[in-house]
Design a protein around this motif. Sequence first.
Motif, PDB file in Angstrom:
ATOM      1  N   LYS A   5     -99.628 -23.637 -68.617  1.00  0.00           N
ATOM      2  CA  LYS A   5     -99.719 -23.094 -70.079  1.00  0.00           C
ATOM      3  C   LYS A   5    -101.164 -22.892 -70.509  1.00  0.00           C
ATOM      4  O   LYS A   5    -102.113 -23.677 -70.546  1.00  0.00           O
ATOM      5  N   GLU A  11    -102.046 -26.984 -70.870  1.00  0.00           N
ATOM      6  CA  GLU A  11    -101.294 -27.879 -70.329  1.00  0.00           C
ATOM      7  C   GLU A  11    -100.531 -27.527 -69.085  1.00  0.00           C
ATOM      8  O   GLU A  11    -100.373 -26.383 -68.694  1.00  0.00           O
ATOM      9  N   VAL A  13     -96.831 -28.519 -67.060  1.00  0.00           N
ATOM     10  CA  VAL A  13     -95.726 -29.273 -67.139  1.00  0.00           C
ATOM     11  C   VAL A  13     -94.965 -29.382 -65.872  1.00  0.00           C
ATOM     12  O   VAL A  13     -94.822 -28.328 -65.237  1.00  0.00           O
ATOM     13  N   GLN A  18     -92.595 -32.940 -68.022  1.00  0.00           N
ATOM     14  CA  GLN A  18     -93.579 -33.955 -68.766  1.00  0.00           C
ATOM     15  C   GLN A  18     -95.014 -33.276 -68.414  1.00  0.00           C
ATOM     16  O   GLN A  18     -95.251 -32.603 -67.744  1.00  0.00           O
ATOM     17  N   PRO A  19     -95.573 -33.283 -69.491  1.00  0.00           N
ATOM     18  CA  PRO A  19     -97.012 -32.546 -69.927  1.00  0.00           C
ATOM     19  C   PRO A  19     -97.994 -33.398 -68.925  1.00  0.00           C
ATOM     20  O   PRO A  19     -98.084 -34.490 -69.278  1.00  0.00           O
ATOM     21  N   HIS A  20     -98.981 -32.709 -68.705  1.00  0.00           N
ATOM     22  CA  HIS A  20    -100.235 -33.152 -68.024  1.00  0.00           C
ATOM     23  C   HIS A  20    -101.290 -32.302 -68.493  1.00  0.00           C
ATOM     24  O   HIS A  20    -101.284 -31.184 -68.237  1.00  0.00           O
ATOM     25  N   ILE A  21    -102.351 -33.050 -68.916  1.00  0.00           N
ATOM     26  CA  ILE A  21    -103.533 -32.538 -69.378  1.00  0.00           C
ATOM     27  C   ILE A  21    -104.786 -32.913 -68.768  1.00  0.00           C
ATOM     28  O   ILE A  21    -105.322 -34.126 -69.159  1.00  0.00           O
ATOM     29  N   ARG A  28    -111.067 -28.414 -66.499  1.00  0.00           N
ATOM     30  CA  ARG A  28    -110.419 -27.585 -67.159  1.00  0.00           C
ATOM     31  C   ARG A  28    -110.550 -26.099 -67.147  1.00  0.00           C
ATOM     32  O   ARG A  28    -109.887 -25.296 -66.902  1.00  0.00           O
TER      33      ARG A  28
END
Length: 256
Positions: A5, A11, A13, A18-21, A28
């Motif tokens: 995303k 993000e 998912v 489950q989200p992972h950032i 990033r």
Amino acid sequence: MPDFKLLGPMEMVDDRGQPHIPVGPKVRQVLALLALNAGKVVDVDLFIRELWSVNEPKDAVKTLQTHIYHLRRILLRMGPAGAQLVATRAPGYLLRADPGRVDALVFPRLVELATGHHRAGDHQAADLVLRKALSMWSGPPLADVPRGAVLGPRATALDEQRLRAVEMHLETRIRLGLHGELIDELRVLVATYPLNENFHTQLITALGRAGRRADAWRAYEGLRALLEAELGVEPAFDIQNLHLTAPMGSHSGKDV
């Protein structure tokens, strides 16, 4: 296979939802560049240009390898296959991801599909597709990602695509006879993007079709005064005629 995303804060998912950032700003940036080119090799030189537009370090390639290493560790937490998502492919790196799992790549395709429906006069189908496309946004594109020489223009282009999609969606809903429901939304858009003549046009149209001719006149006069003050120009010819020719609706209440 995770979903990526980018139309808002970044993000990932996983299959469990489950989200992972990614934490590091450079990581990033690396992930964003890979995701926006999912399934394609991204040249090392492009990474370097994005990460260090100026003041490139002498060990830039080695530093990039360190960021790739950290990204792979993050992906590994999403499952055993996670570490294999980023592959080394000359002359750079490849994200082994389906472009259909990257929202920033899906969005333009949906807008293109909706455009086809809109041009064909199937406004109901265009409305449904545009609702889906615009629902993908949760904020400015790459909201929490530093933007260098590569990601900056890409984010700007995505934001411009979103605005065009909003304009088309409003036009579609007006054609579906939903003009009365759009007036408040259009007032907000006119205030947010005061020099966007399309939003002004749509507001004048919606007010006219709702039978609020006095309000349509005031909206036009507000636009005319704004353009004269800011740009020294008059509204486009079609807008000048619009506030005079907008059809009356069935609304008989007092203009407010």
